[in-house]
Design an enzyme around this catalytic site. Structure first.
Site, PDB file in Angstrom:
ATOM      1  CB  ILE A  11      20.093  -7.771 -27.274  1.00  0.00           C
ATOM      2  CG1 ILE A  11      20.433  -7.063 -28.595  1.00  0.00           C
ATOM      3  CG2 ILE A  11      21.337  -7.905 -26.414  1.00  0.00           C
ATOM      4  CD1 ILE A  11      19.231  -6.679 -29.412  1.00  0.00           C
ATOM      5  CB  SER A  33      25.665 -16.349 -20.012  1.00  0.00           C
ATOM      6  OG  SER A  33      24.473 -15.900 -19.387  1.00  0.00           O
ATOM      7  NE  ARG A  34      25.605 -13.059 -13.481  1.00  0.00           N
ATOM      8  CZ  ARG A  34      25.113 -12.045 -12.772  1.00  0.00           C
ATOM      9  NH1 ARG A  34      25.319 -12.001 -11.456  1.00  0.00           N
ATOM     10  NH2 ARG A  34      24.419 -11.086 -13.343  1.00  0.00           N
ATOM     11  CE  LYS A  87      21.188  -0.041 -28.046  1.00  0.00           C
ATOM     12  NZ  LYS A  87      20.245   0.382 -26.999  1.00  0.00           N
ATOM     13  CG  ASP A 165      19.341   0.730 -23.485  1.00  0.00           C
ATOM     14  OD1 ASP A 165      20.514   0.412 -23.288  1.00  0.00           O
ATOM     15  OD2 ASP A 165      18.530   0.003 -24.098  1.00  0.00           O
TER      16      ASP A 165
END
Length: 307
Positions: A11, A33-34, A87, A165
């Protein structure tokens, strides 16, 4: 304003990065971010390290799954940064209230975003319904989880919401376009034997005017994907299709746009406005409906799910 994007998944890459790049309000200055990165942007693997190294970044946009989001958001707020939440804004209502309270104490902006509310025809639908007497409203939200959430095991764990979701996108539209608040009266939840969250749901709502309101969510849809809301009123029938991108009144199309077109740019424009005005936008009504359905819903065991 400089902004950091935390959580570089599908996303973020598909929607957040292009929306920021196309905005005159924002400069994507760092990512956290990993695993993921954005070409040409300074990358961190730890939020605390980014906050320490980049005091010039005023805003943090969180694209993480809902369960870890609270800790990341609170860390950013304690570091004096404004926070934007993908969200749903968190895993529980209580932690969302805690985040809002922390932002208010610090004089910071926090924004619980609902991207589907910014679909092209949602504002027009809200305006049209404002002058009507609602008789019935039906939500049909059916899609293929394997297409939209491949390999995302967190959605099947506690706090992942399962079919809610995507279903919460529908609830965000419904709570925006209806003049009156509604609440869940009953629900049925289809739970795969190997999952903690539902893959399907049927929900009935109470409307103060007596209108019949129901929703069907399903993550097992083959073929065409269905994101529709139909409202029957005393003056005609309104349909929102393609997640709010298309609107019809009594079968006549009044406007349309590509699904998701403009939604994320509008979110970032709203965040810029909140920061400049020192305001907060934490409407939790969609999440309240989703969590109430999960609390009231009768569990129905169904086939195991394998991605």
């Amino acid at each position: 304003m400089k902004i950091a994007l935390v959580g570089i998944g599908k996303i973020a890459v598909d929607q957040h990065v292009p929306a920021i790049a196309g905005s005159t309000d924002w400069d994507l200055a760092a990512t956290v971010s990993r695993h993921g990165k954005v070409d040409g942007i300074e990358a961190f693997t730890d939020l605390g390290a980014m906050l320490d190294a980049r005091s010039d970044i005023r805003v943090v946009s969180l694209c993480l799954p809902p369960v870890p989001r609270f800790d990341y958001a609170m860390q950013a707020l304690k570091a004096g940064r404004h926070v934007m939440l993908e969200k749903p804004p968190g895993a529980t209502i209580a932690e969302c209230h805690a985040l809002e309270a922390a932002a208010r104490r610090a004089g910071l902006s926090i924004y619980a975003t609902w991207h589907s509310r910014h679909a092209d025809m949602v504002a027009a639908a809200k305006e049209w319904l404002a002058g009507t007497a609602l008789r019935a409203l039906t939500v049909t939200w059916k899609e293929d989880v394997r297409r939209w959430h491949p390999g995302q095991a967190w959605i099947w764990e506690p706090g992942g919401l399962g079919v809610f979701d995507p279903g919460i996108n529908a609830l965000s539209i419904v709570t925006e376009i209806l003049p009156d608040d509604i609440h869940v009266s009953e629900a049925e939840l289809d739970i795969p034997e190997n999952c903690q969250t539902p893959i399907g749901a049927r929900i009935a709502f109470h409307h103060p005017g007596g209108a019949r309101i129901g929703a069907v969510f399903d993550w097992r849809q083959d073929g065409d994907q269905t994101w529709e809301i139909e409202a029957q009123t005393d003056v005609g029938t309104l349909r929102l299709c393609e997640g709010g991108a298309v609107m019809e009144v009594d079968g006549i199309r009044t406007g349309d746009a590509a699904p998701l077109d403009g939604e994320y740019p509008r979110l970032y424009a709203r965040m810029a406005q909140l920061v400049r005005k020192g305001e907060i936008d934490m409407d939790l009504r969609p999440m309240t409906l989703a969590t109430d359905a999960l609390a009231l819903g009768r569990r129905i065991p169904t086939d195991t799910f394998h991605d």
